[in-house]
Scaffold this active site. Sequence first.
Site, PDB file in Angstrom:
ATOM      1  CG  ASP A   1      -2.080   0.885   1.193  1.00 57.18           C
ATOM      2  OD1 ASP A   1      -3.206   0.386   1.354  1.00 57.18           O
ATOM      3  OD2 ASP A   1      -1.912   2.117   0.969  1.00 57.18           O
TER       4      ASP A   1
ATOM      5  CG  LEU B   1       0.854   3.735   3.961  1.00 60.56           C
ATOM      6  CD1 LEU B   1       1.860   3.986   5.085  1.00 60.56           C
ATOM      7  CD2 LEU B   1      -0.360   2.980   4.516  1.00 60.56           C
TER       8      LEU B   1
ATOM      9  CG  ASP C   1       3.251   4.181  -6.868  1.00 58.58           C
ATOM     10  OD1 ASP C   1       2.322   3.522  -7.378  1.00 58.58           O
ATOM     11  OD2 ASP C   1       3.532   5.351  -7.197  1.00 58.58           O
TER      12      ASP C   1
ATOM     13  CB  ALA D   1      -8.149   1.264  -7.421  1.00 55.53           C
TER      14      ALA D   1
ATOM     15  CE1 TYR E   1     -13.186   2.832  -8.710  1.00 53.88           C
ATOM     16  CE2 TYR E   1     -15.586   2.811  -8.596  1.00 53.88           C
ATOM     17  CZ  TYR E   1     -14.363   2.319  -8.189  1.00 53.88           C
ATOM     18  OH  TYR E   1     -14.325   1.296  -7.273  1.00 53.88           O
TER      19      TYR E   1
ATOM     20  NE  ARG F   1     -25.250   4.871  -5.546  1.00 57.46           N
ATOM     21  CZ  ARG F   1     -26.018   5.505  -6.435  1.00 57.46           C
ATOM     22  NH1 ARG F   1     -27.271   5.117  -6.639  1.00 57.46           N
ATOM     23  NH2 ARG F   1     -25.544   6.512  -7.135  1.00 57.46           N
TER      24      ARG F   1
HETATM   25  N1  UDP Z   1     -24.437  11.289  -1.285  1.00 61.68           N
HETATM   26  C1  UDP Z   1     -25.103  12.440  -0.851  1.00 61.68           C
HETATM   27  N2  UDP Z   1     -24.390  13.334  -0.097  1.00 61.68           N
HETATM   28  C2  UDP Z   1     -23.076  13.153   0.238  1.00 61.68           C
HETATM   29  C3  UDP Z   1     -22.424  11.981  -0.207  1.00 61.68           C
HETATM   30  C4  UDP Z   1     -23.139  11.067  -0.974  1.00 61.68           C
HETATM   31  O1  UDP Z   1     -26.272  12.641  -1.128  1.00 61.68           O
HETATM   32  O2  UDP Z   1     -22.499  14.031   0.905  1.00 61.68           O
HETATM   33  C5  UDP Z   1     -25.183  10.307  -2.094  1.00 61.68           C
HETATM   34  C6  UDP Z   1     -24.565  10.057  -3.462  1.00 61.68           C
HETATM   35  O3  UDP Z   1     -25.073  10.950  -4.405  1.00 61.68           O
HETATM   36  C7  UDP Z   1     -24.981   8.610  -3.722  1.00 61.68           C
HETATM   37  C8  UDP Z   1     -25.072   7.991  -2.330  1.00 61.68           C
HETATM   38  O4  UDP Z   1     -25.129   9.084  -1.414  1.00 61.68           O
HETATM   39  O5  UDP Z   1     -26.270   8.575  -4.286  1.00 61.68           O
HETATM   40  C9  UDP Z   1     -23.866   7.136  -1.981  1.00 61.68           C
HETATM   41  O6  UDP Z   1     -22.700   7.889  -2.271  1.00 61.68           O
HETATM   42  P1  UDP Z   1     -21.254   7.408  -1.834  1.00 61.68           P
HETATM   43  O7  UDP Z   1     -20.290   8.474  -2.261  1.00 61.68           O
HETATM   44  O8  UDP Z   1     -21.268   7.025  -0.400  1.00 61.68           O
HETATM   45  O9  UDP Z   1     -21.024   6.061  -2.642  1.00 61.68           O
HETATM   46  P2  UDP Z   1     -21.087   5.735  -4.233  1.00 61.68           P
HETATM   47  O10 UDP Z   1     -22.513   5.344  -4.513  1.00 61.68           O
HETATM   48  O11 UDP Z   1     -20.638   6.943  -4.989  1.00 61.68           O
HETATM   49  O12 UDP Z   1     -20.160   4.598  -4.371  1.00 61.68           O
END
Ligand code: UDP
Length: 329
Positions: free
Chosen positions: A33, A35, A53, A77, A143, A223
């Site tokens: 890692d 870090l 790295d 990553a 990503y 999610r």
């Molecule tokens: N989200 C939000 N406010 C924040 C951070 C995230 O509303 O300050 C929302 C974001 O748009 C997504 C969900 O929460 O719909 C999860 O986001 P996160 O960044 O945790 O994970 P991702 O889905 O991008 O992997």
Amino acid sequence: MTRRILVTGGAGFVGSHLVAALLERGDDVTVFDDLSTGHRAAVLPGARLIVGDLADAAALDAALAPGGWHAVFHFAALSLVGDSMRQPMHYLRTNIGNGLALIDACVRHGVPRFVLSSTAALFGSAGAGAIDESAAIDPGSPYGESKAALERALLWADRIHGLRSAALRYFNAAGADPAGRLGEDHRPESHLVPLVIDAALGRRAEMSIFGTDYPTPDGTCVRDYVHVTDLAQAHLCALAQLNHSSVTYNLGNGAGTSVLEVIRAVERVGGRKVPVAIAPRRPGDPAFLVAASGRIRREAGWNPEYGAIDAIVASAWAWREAHPLGYAG
Ligand code: UDP
């Protein structure tokens, strides 16, 4: 016989929880890692840490030189969808370049098994249904694209070099080690669960809801939150399957939770109100990402223990409350 295992990114959030699970079953674990986002203190005693790295070919060769590897797990990553929309070439170059260098090195060093941290971000424009492994790959961000490219590269490494691999598409990792040793600590923090908890604890003035006009029941993104310890167990299940063939698994609970529902869960668990502000959508965020994880449950016996959002939030709350400065404390 003790299994010798290399974990790139083993000082990060999901990687450190996998290292804990490997140590618990007696494996010989080396973490590689740089870090840059991981933490030295997240590598539990018992694992060896090499600070390096992946772009440094000599350092990677030196790390693999001892040989006798059972498997390599690749977590290291760049991993933020939003960031990747601002720096697309940086994400593609770093994640694909480093991943290919690692796969190539594994082939040269005779590593027989490779486990890739992949992502639900492969499915950028999915509709409102649970996503299984037959869903079309259509990344909504660089990503996601970078992980799709590595999944394809692993297919060829298997066909041509016999490197067996597991592509594990994480949906939303959250929660913390139930024993309280490890948790989530990103700098700056951008993930929903820790941000909502910090707002509830009064450590930030408010948390922003990124978009309330999505085509979802309450207008906020849905999610599939998975406990990080359950994710770690999924890695062990997938690894065992590599004795038979390469595998691809979607990892989630199959339950959709909206941003507003996460906020309500934190309010229930913590017994405090979360101050919120409505903000614009975050570019690259799909409306709905929920996993159909039947395949890993059926084939590899994965059985998540902490499926309920309140259980996930409770473990995250406990770690965050006890570690106001994260690993720096
Ligand atoms: N989200 C939000 N406010 C924040 C951070 C995230 O509303 O300050 C929302 C974001 O748009 C997504 C969900 O929460 O719909 C999860 O986001 P996160 O960044 O945790 O994970 P991702 O889905 O991008 O992997």
